[in-house]
Design a protein around this motif. Sequence first.
Motif, PDB file in Angstrom:
ATOM      1  N   ARG A   1      56.583 -17.211  10.699  1.00  0.00           N
ATOM      2  CA  ARG A   1      55.672 -16.562  11.661  1.00  0.00           C
ATOM      3  C   ARG A   1      55.873 -15.039  11.660  1.00  0.00           C
ATOM      4  O   ARG A   1      54.911 -14.280  11.746  1.00  0.00           O
ATOM      5  CB  ARG A   1      55.907 -17.120  13.067  1.00  0.00           C
ATOM      6  CG  ARG A   1      55.367 -18.536  13.242  1.00  0.00           C
ATOM      7  CD  ARG A   1      55.810 -19.094  14.585  1.00  0.00           C
ATOM      8  NE  ARG A   1      55.328 -18.273  15.688  1.00  0.00           N
ATOM      9  CZ  ARG A   1      55.941 -18.164  16.882  1.00  0.00           C
ATOM     10  NH1 ARG A   1      57.062 -18.832  17.102  1.00  0.00           N
ATOM     11  NH2 ARG A   1      55.428 -17.406  17.829  1.00  0.00           N
ATOM     12  N   ALA A   2      57.141 -14.633  11.567  1.00  0.00           N
ATOM     13  CA  ALA A   2      57.438 -13.192  11.559  1.00  0.00           C
ATOM     14  C   ALA A   2      56.767 -12.515  10.371  1.00  0.00           C
ATOM     15  O   ALA A   2      56.147 -11.452  10.510  1.00  0.00           O
ATOM     16  CB  ALA A   2      58.943 -12.963  11.530  1.00  0.00           C
TER      17      ALA A   2
ATOM     18  N   TYR B   1      65.426 -13.554  18.179  1.00  0.00           N
ATOM     19  CA  TYR B   1      64.940 -14.921  18.436  1.00  0.00           C
ATOM     20  C   TYR B   1      65.596 -15.899  17.451  1.00  0.00           C
ATOM     21  O   TYR B   1      66.083 -16.977  17.849  1.00  0.00           O
ATOM     22  CB  TYR B   1      63.423 -14.934  18.299  1.00  0.00           C
ATOM     23  CG  TYR B   1      62.718 -16.182  18.811  1.00  0.00           C
ATOM     24  CD1 TYR B   1      63.403 -17.196  19.495  1.00  0.00           C
ATOM     25  CD2 TYR B   1      61.344 -16.347  18.619  1.00  0.00           C
ATOM     26  CE1 TYR B   1      62.742 -18.316  19.967  1.00  0.00           C
ATOM     27  CE2 TYR B   1      60.672 -17.469  19.082  1.00  0.00           C
ATOM     28  CZ  TYR B   1      61.376 -18.454  19.755  1.00  0.00           C
ATOM     29  OH  TYR B   1      60.723 -19.568  20.234  1.00  0.00           O
TER      30      TYR B   1
ATOM     31  N   GLY C   1      55.034  -8.518  18.851  1.00  0.00           N
ATOM     32  CA  GLY C   1      55.376  -9.221  17.607  1.00  0.00           C
ATOM     33  C   GLY C   1      54.860  -8.585  16.336  1.00  0.00           C
ATOM     34  O   GLY C   1      55.365  -8.876  15.254  1.00  0.00           O
ATOM     35  N   THR C   2      53.884  -7.705  16.408  1.00  0.00           N
ATOM     36  CA  THR C   2      53.326  -7.113  15.181  1.00  0.00           C
ATOM     37  C   THR C   2      54.157  -5.940  14.656  1.00  0.00           C
ATOM     38  O   THR C   2      54.043  -5.579  13.492  1.00  0.00           O
ATOM     39  CB  THR C   2      51.884  -6.617  15.416  1.00  0.00           C
ATOM     40  OG1 THR C   2      51.892  -5.698  16.505  1.00  0.00           O
ATOM     41  CG2 THR C   2      50.949  -7.774  15.712  1.00  0.00           C
TER      42      THR C   2
ATOM     43  N   TRP D   1      62.105 -10.435  16.538  1.00  0.00           N
ATOM     44  CA  TRP D   1      62.073 -11.674  15.735  1.00  0.00           C
ATOM     45  C   TRP D   1      63.496 -12.079  15.303  1.00  0.00           C
ATOM     46  O   TRP D   1      63.860 -13.263  15.371  1.00  0.00           O
ATOM     47  CB  TRP D   1      61.203 -11.481  14.496  1.00  0.00           C
ATOM     48  CG  TRP D   1      59.727 -11.430  14.776  1.00  0.00           C
ATOM     49  CD1 TRP D   1      58.966 -10.313  14.862  1.00  0.00           C
ATOM     50  CD2 TRP D   1      58.860 -12.526  15.031  1.00  0.00           C
ATOM     51  NE1 TRP D   1      57.653 -10.627  15.144  1.00  0.00           N
ATOM     52  CE2 TRP D   1      57.553 -12.006  15.250  1.00  0.00           C
ATOM     53  CE3 TRP D   1      59.030 -13.915  15.085  1.00  0.00           C
ATOM     54  CZ2 TRP D   1      56.457 -12.804  15.522  1.00  0.00           C
ATOM     55  CZ3 TRP D   1      57.923 -14.719  15.353  1.00  0.00           C
ATOM     56  CH2 TRP D   1      56.659 -14.165  15.572  1.00  0.00           C
TER      57      TRP D   1
ATOM     58  N   LEU E   1      56.973 -11.716  22.148  1.00  0.00           N
ATOM     59  CA  LEU E   1      56.387 -11.582  20.808  1.00  0.00           C
ATOM     60  C   LEU E   1      54.856 -11.520  20.852  1.00  0.00           C
ATOM     61  O   LEU E   1      54.235 -10.945  19.961  1.00  0.00           O
ATOM     62  CB  LEU E   1      56.855 -12.737  19.917  1.00  0.00           C
ATOM     63  CG  LEU E   1      58.332 -12.643  19.500  1.00  0.00           C
ATOM     64  CD1 LEU E   1      58.818 -13.949  18.892  1.00  0.00           C
ATOM     65  CD2 LEU E   1      58.544 -11.490  18.526  1.00  0.00           C
ATOM     66  N   GLN E   2      54.264 -12.111  21.894  1.00  0.00           N
ATOM     67  CA  GLN E   2      52.814 -11.970  22.067  1.00  0.00           C
ATOM     68  C   GLN E   2      52.429 -10.499  22.234  1.00  0.00           C
ATOM     69  O   GLN E   2      51.376 -10.050  21.785  1.00  0.00           O
ATOM     70  CB  GLN E   2      52.361 -12.749  23.309  1.00  0.00           C
ATOM     71  CG  GLN E   2      52.197 -14.236  23.088  1.00  0.00           C
ATOM     72  CD  GLN E   2      51.816 -14.939  24.394  1.00  0.00           C
ATOM     73  OE1 GLN E   2      51.239 -14.316  25.297  1.00  0.00           O
ATOM     74  NE2 GLN E   2      52.132 -16.226  24.499  1.00  0.00           N
TER      75      GLN E   2
ATOM     76  N   LYS F   1      59.049  -3.971  26.492  1.00  0.00           N
ATOM     77  CA  LYS F   1      60.004  -4.866  25.835  1.00  0.00           C
ATOM     78  C   LYS F   1      61.217  -5.097  26.737  1.00  0.00           C
ATOM     79  O   LYS F   1      61.747  -6.209  26.837  1.00  0.00           O
ATOM     80  CB  LYS F   1      60.430  -4.267  24.490  1.00  0.00           C
ATOM     81  CG  LYS F   1      61.450  -5.112  23.743  1.00  0.00           C
ATOM     82  CD  LYS F   1      61.910  -4.425  22.467  1.00  0.00           C
ATOM     83  CE  LYS F   1      63.054  -5.184  21.810  1.00  0.00           C
ATOM     84  NZ  LYS F   1      63.549  -4.502  20.590  1.00  0.00           N
TER      85      LYS F   1
ATOM     86  N   TYR G   1      61.047 -15.240  24.823  1.00  0.00           N
ATOM     87  CA  TYR G   1      60.849 -14.655  23.485  1.00  0.00           C
ATOM     88  C   TYR G   1      59.395 -14.767  23.042  1.00  0.00           C
ATOM     89  O   TYR G   1      58.820 -13.816  22.493  1.00  0.00           O
ATOM     90  CB  TYR G   1      61.762 -15.342  22.461  1.00  0.00           C
ATOM     91  CG  TYR G   1      63.148 -14.742  22.395  1.00  0.00           C
ATOM     92  CD1 TYR G   1      63.346 -13.449  21.914  1.00  0.00           C
ATOM     93  CD2 TYR G   1      64.255 -15.474  22.799  1.00  0.00           C
ATOM     94  CE1 TYR G   1      64.618 -12.890  21.850  1.00  0.00           C
ATOM     95  CE2 TYR G   1      65.540 -14.932  22.747  1.00  0.00           C
ATOM     96  CZ  TYR G   1      65.715 -13.641  22.275  1.00  0.00           C
ATOM     97  OH  TYR G   1      66.962 -13.091  22.224  1.00  0.00           O
ATOM     98  N   GLU G   2      58.809 -15.942  23.288  1.00  0.00           N
ATOM     99  CA  GLU G   2      57.419 -16.139  22.869  1.00  0.00           C
ATOM    100  C   GLU G   2      56.482 -15.162  23.579  1.00  0.00           C
ATOM    101  O   GLU G   2      55.573 -14.596  22.978  1.00  0.00           O
ATOM    102  CB  GLU G   2      56.988 -17.590  23.138  1.00  0.00           C
ATOM    103  CG  GLU G   2      57.647 -18.620  22.241  1.00  0.00           C
ATOM    104  CD  GLU G   2      57.229 -18.500  20.786  1.00  0.00           C
ATOM    105  OE1 GLU G   2      56.202 -17.848  20.494  1.00  0.00           O
ATOM    106  OE2 GLU G   2      57.934 -19.040  19.921  1.00  0.00           O
TER     107      GLU G   2
END
Length: 595
Positions: A570-571, A550, A540-541, A547, A536-537, A507, A532-533
């Motif tokens: 999406r979050a 962002y 992100g979970t 999130w 999050l890939q 991270k 950020y994208e």
Amino acid sequence: MAEIVQQRIEDRIPELEQLERVGLFTKKEVKSIVKKVTALEYKLHRLIVNKEDFIAYIQYEINVLELIKKRRGHINYHFKREEIEFPIIHRINSIFRRATKKWKDDVQLWLSHVAFCKKWETKSQISKVFASMLAIHPDKPALWIMAAKSELEDRNSSESARHLFLRALRFHPDNKKVYQEYFRMELLHCEKLRKQKEEVEKADMDLGEYEFSPEILSGKLAEVVYKDATAKIKEAEFVISLLNIAAIFDFTKELQDSILQDLQANHTEDSLTWDFMAKRELEAPGVDEELHTAKGRALDINRREERCCQVYEEGLKSLNTEPMWTRYVVFCLERLKRKTNVQELKDKRQERLLEVLQRAHDSSLLKENFYKNWLEILLSSGHTEAAASLALSATQRYNQSVSVWSLCLQTLRHLGCGDMAKLFHDALTHVNPKESLPLWQLQLQWSMADQSAEETEAIFKRGLLSSVPAIAMEVKELYLDWSYSVGGYKKARKTFTSLQENRPLSKKFFTSMIQIEKEQETPKINNLRDYYERALQEFGTADDDLWLQYIQEEMGALGQPENCAKIHWRAMKFLEGESVERFTSKYTLLQTGHL
């Protein structure tokens, strides 16, 4: 149930009337007690009872006892204890018995009962409580010891204490602590008898009924315990522990001498024996006329320390092992750390320590943690060549130790000697790759400070190829920071782009690039979104904070607030487990301006 509770309340009326009659409580307070006790009694007679209800009842009754005691002192009234306190104490004991009968495994509940009995001097009850507890918990040596000590201290019964220790040893025949406390008890009993005899003799009384056996007075019972204990537990440490207990008592010289002989005869294969015998030399009497000046005292101390060293040397003749050298080194280190204003003594201690360290090293029996002490002494004394030589020797002796390599590489870098590139290569070759992260960090620190940018970048690229995820991730983070520091934004972005698909990723790798972008004069929101994208890939979970950051970015001056709802949706879709709840709570705080 109501009839039982009512009967119990009626049984209390005489004591409550006494409390009111003698002026300890008012009529209103008595009514309040009746009301409270009734409620507590009902709880104890329900079909399903709770331990907490028993404890609450006991605590309430104890509070009443404490208040009675306080008020007695205040009005100076000290009568009718049998009619007031005794029934309350009896009732508390009864509630404790009911509780421990139901919750037999709760040792703390049993011990609370014991503590109550001790405080309110119901000593006759203590033995019964311990007897019941030990019947259920015979597997706990500490409880046997507590019970025996209680018999000796609270009831003044050495016979009962002895009986309990003997029973304890049937359940725990090899328990050191039980033997140690049994041995101590016999010596305490002996000391008490000796004092009694002295008092009788001082008073010039006829011994008559008093019979003081010379054998018991000299500690023969303790000696029996010692022999039984050491026949079962054949350890130097245990024998020394018994010797230390005996040394507390001033009448045990013969017993101490006997134990000392056993130690020297049967435990010379244990380094602890030699260590103990050596340190005894520190307690040897000095020469009185020398002790009046600082120099004289230092001379006396030095002589004692020399005698200690002679004992260690004697031990090494028959026990040339790492534990033996370790104890010798530790002794010399401890003596060096002791404060003295006499420089000659300081120098002698340092000289002695350095000699012992060298000899242990030459024997390949010096523990790795002592090399740090050794290097510190050499460096502080200005012996740089010796320190450099030692650092290289230590890496050969412990060539798989990360801590030794780290220490020695830092020392050699500080001294500015040695082929550092080769040394780092050797270190990483010998050390387990899974443990080598500190060495990579050291190598990069050295290279960034002392080598060219090209050479440093080459090390970064080697580190990226590591099969250990922790190293690969750390190197990526450091590489990105270094790229920014030497080549600015353009180089940092190039480094990030080349590594953004190179897993494993951390991270911090992404958040560092986000921070670099935001530090620019005109940050680009599209770049920030891309970072950020990508982050999050990967995370992100589980990472709710990512999130939220962002969303905050889109709510800022560069972003578009209308995108926040989509990111939120999406979050909620991607996050899993507890991170969903955390995200929801924080997002609410963010919307209301509290985050």
